[in-house]
Design an enzyme around this catalytic site. Structure first.
Site, PDB file in Angstrom:
ATOM      1  NE  ARG A 119      -4.097  -1.994   1.744  1.00  0.00           N
ATOM      2  CZ  ARG A 119      -4.026  -3.008   2.688  1.00  0.00           C
ATOM      3  NH1 ARG A 119      -3.085  -2.980   3.360  1.00  0.00           N
ATOM      4  NH2 ARG A 119      -4.931  -4.020   2.455  1.00  0.00           N
ATOM      5  CE  LYS A 141      -0.005  13.490 -14.724  1.00  0.00           C
ATOM      6  NZ  LYS A 141      -0.226  14.139 -16.241  1.00  0.00           N
ATOM      7  CD  GLU A 183       7.785  15.322 -22.574  1.00  0.00           C
ATOM      8  OE1 GLU A 183       7.163  16.265 -22.592  1.00  0.00           O
ATOM      9  OE2 GLU A 183       7.003  14.252 -22.973  1.00  0.00           O
ATOM     10  CE  LYS A 225       6.110  16.830 -14.412  1.00  0.00           C
ATOM     11  NZ  LYS A 225       6.304  15.737 -15.056  1.00  0.00           N
ATOM     12  CD  GLU A 235      -3.122  16.067 -15.969  1.00  0.00           C
ATOM     13  OE1 GLU A 235      -2.330  15.649 -15.677  1.00  0.00           O
ATOM     14  OE2 GLU A 235      -4.074  15.767 -17.088  1.00  0.00           O
ATOM     15  NE  ARG A 239       1.381  16.546 -13.328  1.00  0.00           N
ATOM     16  CZ  ARG A 239       2.049  15.939 -12.647  1.00  0.00           C
ATOM     17  NH1 ARG A 239       1.650  15.619 -10.932  1.00  0.00           N
ATOM     18  NH2 ARG A 239       2.897  15.106 -12.771  1.00  0.00           N
ATOM     19  CG  ASN A 243      -0.873  15.858 -20.316  1.00  0.00           C
ATOM     20  OD1 ASN A 243       0.001  15.241 -20.110  1.00  0.00           O
ATOM     21  ND2 ASN A 243      -2.143  15.651 -19.289  1.00  0.00           N
ATOM     22  CG  HIS A 246       1.731  14.574 -23.748  1.00  0.00           C
ATOM     23  ND1 HIS A 246       2.375  15.728 -23.777  1.00  0.00           N
ATOM     24  CD2 HIS A 246       2.546  13.741 -22.881  1.00  0.00           C
ATOM     25  CE1 HIS A 246       3.631  15.525 -23.292  1.00  0.00           C
ATOM     26  NE2 HIS A 246       3.832  14.330 -22.692  1.00  0.00           N
ATOM     27  CG  HIS A 250      -0.100   9.731 -25.001  1.00  0.00           C
ATOM     28  ND1 HIS A 250      -0.872   9.825 -23.868  1.00  0.00           N
ATOM     29  CD2 HIS A 250       0.902   9.776 -24.758  1.00  0.00           C
ATOM     30  CE1 HIS A 250      -0.018  10.245 -22.838  1.00  0.00           C
ATOM     31  NE2 HIS A 250       0.932  10.099 -23.288  1.00  0.00           N
ATOM     32  CG  HIS A 263       6.859   9.656 -24.291  1.00  0.00           C
ATOM     33  ND1 HIS A 263       5.366   9.750 -24.256  1.00  0.00           N
ATOM     34  CD2 HIS A 263       7.033  10.914 -23.523  1.00  0.00           C
ATOM     35  CE1 HIS A 263       4.779  10.618 -23.695  1.00  0.00           C
ATOM     36  NE2 HIS A 263       5.642  11.360 -23.282  1.00  0.00           N
TER      37      HIS A 263
END
Ligand code: NAD
Ligand code: GLY
Length: 360
Positions: A119, A141, A183, A225, A235, A239, A243, A246, A250, A263
């Site tokens: 956990r 993330k 990036e 960042k 987010e 935030r 992206n 992206h 993606h 990526h």
């Protein structure tokens, strides 16, 4: 050494940036840690794991190396399970600490393993690609890909420290440098017009990994960042601007099969497509679309997207974490240095696809 602090609701952690940080990794290990799991892959492991292990050994804890197969194609549940198998077989407990030594794939998977093992245990990011140093190691993330969508399974889990050794970039293939630079320029385009202009002037120096230029780029990227994540860790709104490119990117990654394009390459090309869409629906000047295309090309990323078929493109973009009720939301830039998130009419998206895809 430069230090950037990340302030999030759950606490505060340092990003330490300096040549040679690899030899001081013991400084990142919490005093009450019981054991250390060093997660890496064979490529990075062969280059840097022994040095990392020597430094970690100074923390006086058992260090177990866990090697996962290299590559985006392995960023999945099956590979993730190898971390849990190793931790459980070796008696790791809730006070053990994971160290992610590698690029964004290793960082995202190690972070996710740390988020859910017993956990939640602590972890340290030691990013070894430019992309990971300027983006993925910061902000918490974590996750893995699903065959139907990129990064669809994951958790927010912040590291206790990020240790950036700028020397390790020396062994990075040129294509990976270009992917990381996508990036970097992203921060200029969404929030810092002066940094964008600086990147335009220094694109060649950045590609050549000129030390002063790359150190400045890493510093500004981490500060940018950290600022965004401090305001919106999970987010809820702001935030999402991180992206940029992206949604298109993606779709390229999952449409072509993970690993076909890097990526960062997909994000760079996606930024050109986002600029075109911003011109369609957000008043982004045509001259700035040309600047975006020119800078993406100058850092060595593709500017022509693969022809996946318009319908397939749209289907892929609907599998996006920003989508709401089946409607795709895009990060758009009304001008360089400013970003917002909104839906775009399908006909505008189709027009952008028509003029940005081609033979690659
Ligand atoms: P990667 O982790 O696959 O690394 C790229 C390649 O470089 C790999 O083959 C790796 O073994 C090799 N490598 C790493 N460091 C090296 C070094 N110093 N010298 C030589 N080779 C080295 O790819 P990446 O671009 O670092 O990361 C991409 C991943 O990051 C994607 O899965 C993406 O979704 C994720 N990402 C996550 C976030 C986030 O906020 N969590 C942000 C951006 C990207
Ligand atoms: N790379 C996007 C984010 O961290 O939010």
């Amino acid at each position: 050494m430069n230090v950037v602090d990340v302030d999030v609701p759950g606490g505060r952690y340092p990003i330490r940036i300096a040549p040679g940080r690899l030899d001081a990794l013991d400084e990142a290990i919490p005093a009450d840690a019981t054991a250390i799991g060093l997660v890496t892959n064979p490529t990075v492991g062969a280059l840097y794991a022994e040095r990392a292990e020597r430094a970690l050994a100074r923390a006086g804890r058992r260090v177990l190396r866990i090697e996962l197969p290299d590559g985006e194609a392995h960023k999945d549940w099956q590979t993730l399970n190898q971390i849990f198998d190793a931790l459980l077989a070796n008696g790791f407990d809730r006070r053990s600490v994971l160290v992610a030594l590698g690029g964004g794939v290793i960082g995202d998977m190690t972070g996710f393993a740390a988020a859910v093992f017993m956990r939640g245990i602590r972890f340290v990011q030691v990013p070894t690609t430019l992309l990971a140093q300027v983006d993925s190691s910061v902000g918490g993330k974590t996750g893995v890909n699903h065959p139907l969508g990129k990064n669809m399974i994951g958790a927010f889990h912040q590291p206790v420290a990020v240790e950036i050794d700028t020397d390790v970039l020396g062994t990075l293939p040129a294509r990976e440098v270009s992917a990381g630079l996508a990036e970097v320029i992203k921060y200029g385009m969404i929030m810092d017009p002066a940094f964008w202009a600086w990147c335009e002037e220094n694109a060649a120096a950045l590609r050549a990994l000129e030390p002063a230029a790359i150190a400045h780029a890493i510093q500004v990227s981490c500060e940018s960042k950290a600022r965004v994540v401090a305001q919106d860790e999970r987010e809820g709104g702001l935030r999402a601007i991180l992206n940029l490119g992206h949604t298109f990117g993606h779709a390229i990654e999952s449409g072509l099969g993970y690993g076909a394009w890097l990526h960062g390459e997909a994000v760079g090309c996606g930024m050109v497509q986002a600029a075109e869409l911003s011109a369609e629906v957000a008043g982004f000047p045509a001259a700035d679309v040309a600047r975006v295309r020119a800078l993406v090309a100058a850092i060595g990323c593709p500017t022509v997207a693969p022809d996946l078929g318009a319908q397939h493109w749209m289907d892929l973009m609907r599998v996006d974490k920003k989508a709401e009720g089946g409607e795709i939301r895009f990060v758009l830039t009304p001008r360089i240095g400013e970003a917002l998130t909104r839906k775009a009419p399908e006909d505008a998206v189709l027009r952008v696809l028509a003029r940005t895809v081609g033979p690659v």
